[in-house]
Enzyme design. Structure first.
Site, PDB file in Angstrom:
ATOM      1  N   GLU A 158     -69.739  48.982  80.384  1.00  0.00           N
ATOM      2  CA  GLU A 158     -69.295  49.625  79.204  1.00  0.00           C
ATOM      3  C   GLU A 158     -70.189  49.272  78.234  1.00  0.00           C
ATOM      4  OE1 GLU A 158     -64.511  50.075  80.076  1.00  0.00           O
ATOM      5  OE2 GLU A 158     -65.021  48.083  79.034  1.00  0.00           O
ATOM      6  N   GLU A 234     -62.947  52.344  86.414  1.00  0.00           N
ATOM      7  CA  GLU A 234     -61.823  51.330  86.362  1.00  0.00           C
ATOM      8  C   GLU A 234     -60.386  52.254  85.876  1.00  0.00           C
ATOM      9  OE1 GLU A 234     -62.234  48.348  83.499  1.00  0.00           O
ATOM     10  OE2 GLU A 234     -64.293  47.743  84.132  1.00  0.00           O
TER      11      GLU A 234
END
Length: 581
Positions: A158, A234
């Site tokens: 991320e 995710e």
């Protein structure tokens, strides 16, 4: 050997389209003797892949070391995944977030002034090279094209939410490739245009992280990834908890509908988490977006398999959805029996303030100004100095990270707490000042990653800086052995270690109730179960069956506040607190 590749619209396994149905299961949050059980249950839910992060700071608490023993045996974990007939995804960071202390980055990284963390800076990159070389030495022979289970390796984590240094991302990808990783590489970012742009890398598959509005998120991802398979790396099926907050859950019906939408769109998925496990020891992280919120010990995450590995309603609902898109094994795991209930009296307290020198391996150190916990290489430390015997005076500090218990002439005065932004306390008189400082978990997300811990800035008495400090770094690993060298039952107040023995007929999972205690840590047979705190929401600590032994077992509790009920109660199941409405 098996060949795995990225096609125009699909993953390709030996040339045939392959959908990844993965679940996150962190080896470092589960006792190694329970890995096979959790992996098999994930398979029975219909998954074909297991994903895990790799926590740099757990493997390398000191620079130059790389521990792969016990719960850190990544090779054993990946081989157990393969033995179950599943594939694997490895996400080594170097930053992982994961509600893990410091986002997985070692605290020693930040002790070098000016080091450029998560950017292309020579000292940081040298450390990353050392770390990834060790991880990928394990992963390389376990890639799918060499007969192992590993399908994908992730670059950073991320990154678009943190920075935009493409030189850094390319360098990390280069280190991975130079280490002999030949399977496809991926990045992951939240499906926001700016994040996907900043955190992506040409030639590396972009994936997304989200838990709702699947069609919309996949459309955003497709704008930035015009070809290749779509994947939610995710899929957030639950959430984590922080001390003093509610227990977070997600609706089974809503989570199941979102998973169905993902699979109906043809996407691959990694369910985060299929089994959350536990932040054993002092491994839980924290968030600070204006208010410091430390993460609890349980990482149950409201996942399909609960903290003890039992299937939940979400497990069965997800399994039903997956069965519409892929074959699912006929066998269904059942819930385990309730945990044994018993109790044991805590006795023989050893009080920290009575003889603190026995709580440390290095003894006392002297400092002209107040030292940070980082300088002491500690997560818990006792600081001492003398203050003039004058009328009441104000004690101030720039910032407390994270909690400080203040004693004057051996009597408690009060607590300074980071969450409340406490920075001052009135002392009634002068005398012998002692401050017990606790690190409650390093921030794992955002700009405050890596900040030093302890009493920050000068400590002042009125307008004058307090000097001439003595410091004692508490060796928490040694607490269960205190009784070997220290006489118990000394009178006094303040933090104390307590112990009890209890009998076990069969070494199965247990749950220790902490509802009547204050704040502290607990060990069973020397294994650190983690933190407890009366604030909740968590009111039990999970004890893995493999930690126990038939017959006598030893419990040690370090209570930092008040032990109102010196009895250990073992209860039938977890109590994670009131659910968020």
């Amino acid at each position: 050997m098996t060949h795995f590749a990225i096609g125009e619209s699909d993953f390709l396994l030996d040339g045939r389209p392959f959908r990844i149905l993965s679940g996150a299961l962190h080896y470092f949050r589960v006792h190694p003797d329970s890995w096979a059980d959790r992996i098999e249950k994930a398979r029975l839910m219909g998954l074909n892949t297991i994903e895990t992060y790799v926590p740099w700071n757990a493997h390398s608490p000191r620079r130059g070391t790389f521990d792969t023993t016990g719960m850190l045996d990544l090779e054993r974990f990946l081989r157990e995944v393969a033995a179950a007939g599943l594939y694997a995804i490895v996400r080594p960071g170097p930053y992982i977030c994961a509600e893990w202390d410091n986002g997985g980055l070692p605290a020693w990284l930040f002790r070098e002034p000016g080091i450029g963390v998560r950017r292309y800076e020579p000292r940081f990159m040298a450390a990353v090279q050392e770390y990834l070389s060790e991880v990928l030495r394990i992963v390389r022979p376990l890639q799918v094209d060499q007969g192992g289970p590993v399908l994908l390796v992730q670059v950073e984590n991320e990154y678009g939410a943190f920075g935009s240094d493409q030189t850094y991302l390319k360098a990390v990808a280069g280190i991975i490739r130079d280490a002999g990783i030949t399977v496809p590489l991926v990045t992951v970012d939240q499906p926001v245009d700016a994040m996907l742009e900043a955190g992506g890398l040409d030639g590396v598959l972009r994936t997304g992280s989200f838990g709702s509005r699947a069609d919309e998120r996949l459309a955003t991802l497709r704008k930035h990834q015009p070809t290749g398979p779509l994947m939610c790396m995710e899929f957030w099926d639950g959430w984590f908890d922080y001390w003093g907050g509610p227990h977070h859950t997600t609706s089974v019906a809503e989570a199941t509908a979102e998973l169905d939408a993902l699979l109906a769109a043809g996407a691959s998925v990694n369910i985060y988490m299929v089994h959350g496990g536990t932040n054993f020891g002092l491994t839980s992280g924290a968030n600070d977006k204006g208010v410091y919120l430390p993460t609890i010990t349980s990482y149950d995450y409201d996942a399909p398999l609960d903290e003890a590995g039992n299937p939940t309603a979400k497990f069965h609902a997800f399994r039903d959805v997956i069965s519409r898109y892929a074959p699912v094994p006929e066998a269904v795991p059942s819930r385990g029996a309730p945990a044994p209930e018993t109790s044991a009296a805590l006795s023989a307290p050893i009080r920290l303030l009575a003889e603190p020198g026995t709580w440390t391996q290095g003894g006392w150190s002297e400092h002209s100004t107040v030292p940070t916990l980082d300088e002491l290489d500690a997560t818990l430390a006792l600081l001492r100095t003398e203050i003039p015997a004058e009328a009441p005076v104000l004690l101030t500090v720039d910032e407390v990270r994270d909690r400080a218990y203040v004693f004057l002439d051996g009597a408690p005065v009060g607590v300074l707490d980071r969450e409340r932004h406490d920075r001052a306390m009135m002392l009634p008189h002068g005398g012998h000042l002692e401050i017990l400082v606790e690190d409650q978990g390093r921030v794992n997300y955002g700009p405050r990653i890596g900040e030093p811990k302890g009493l920050i800035g000068p400590v002042r008495l009125g307008t004058d800086e307090l000097t001439d400090w003595s410091a004692c770094a508490i060796d928490l690993d040694a607490v269960p052995r205190l009784w070997d060298t220290t006489a118990p039952d000394a009178p006094g107040v303040g933090p104390a270690a307590w112990r009890a023995s209890f009998e076990v007929g069969e070494p199965v999972d247990h749950f220790l109730s902490t509802a009547a205690w204050g704040k502290g840590f607990a060990w069973v047979n020397g294994f650190n179960l983690g933190r407890y705190w009366r604030r909740g929401p968590q009111e039990t600590l999970y004890i893995p069956g493999p930690v126990l032994r038939t017959g006598r077992n030893d419990l040690v509790v370090l209570e930092l506040e008040v032990m109102a009920d010196p009895v250990a109660h073992f209860v039938s199941g977890p109590s994670l607190g009131p659910i968020e409405l």
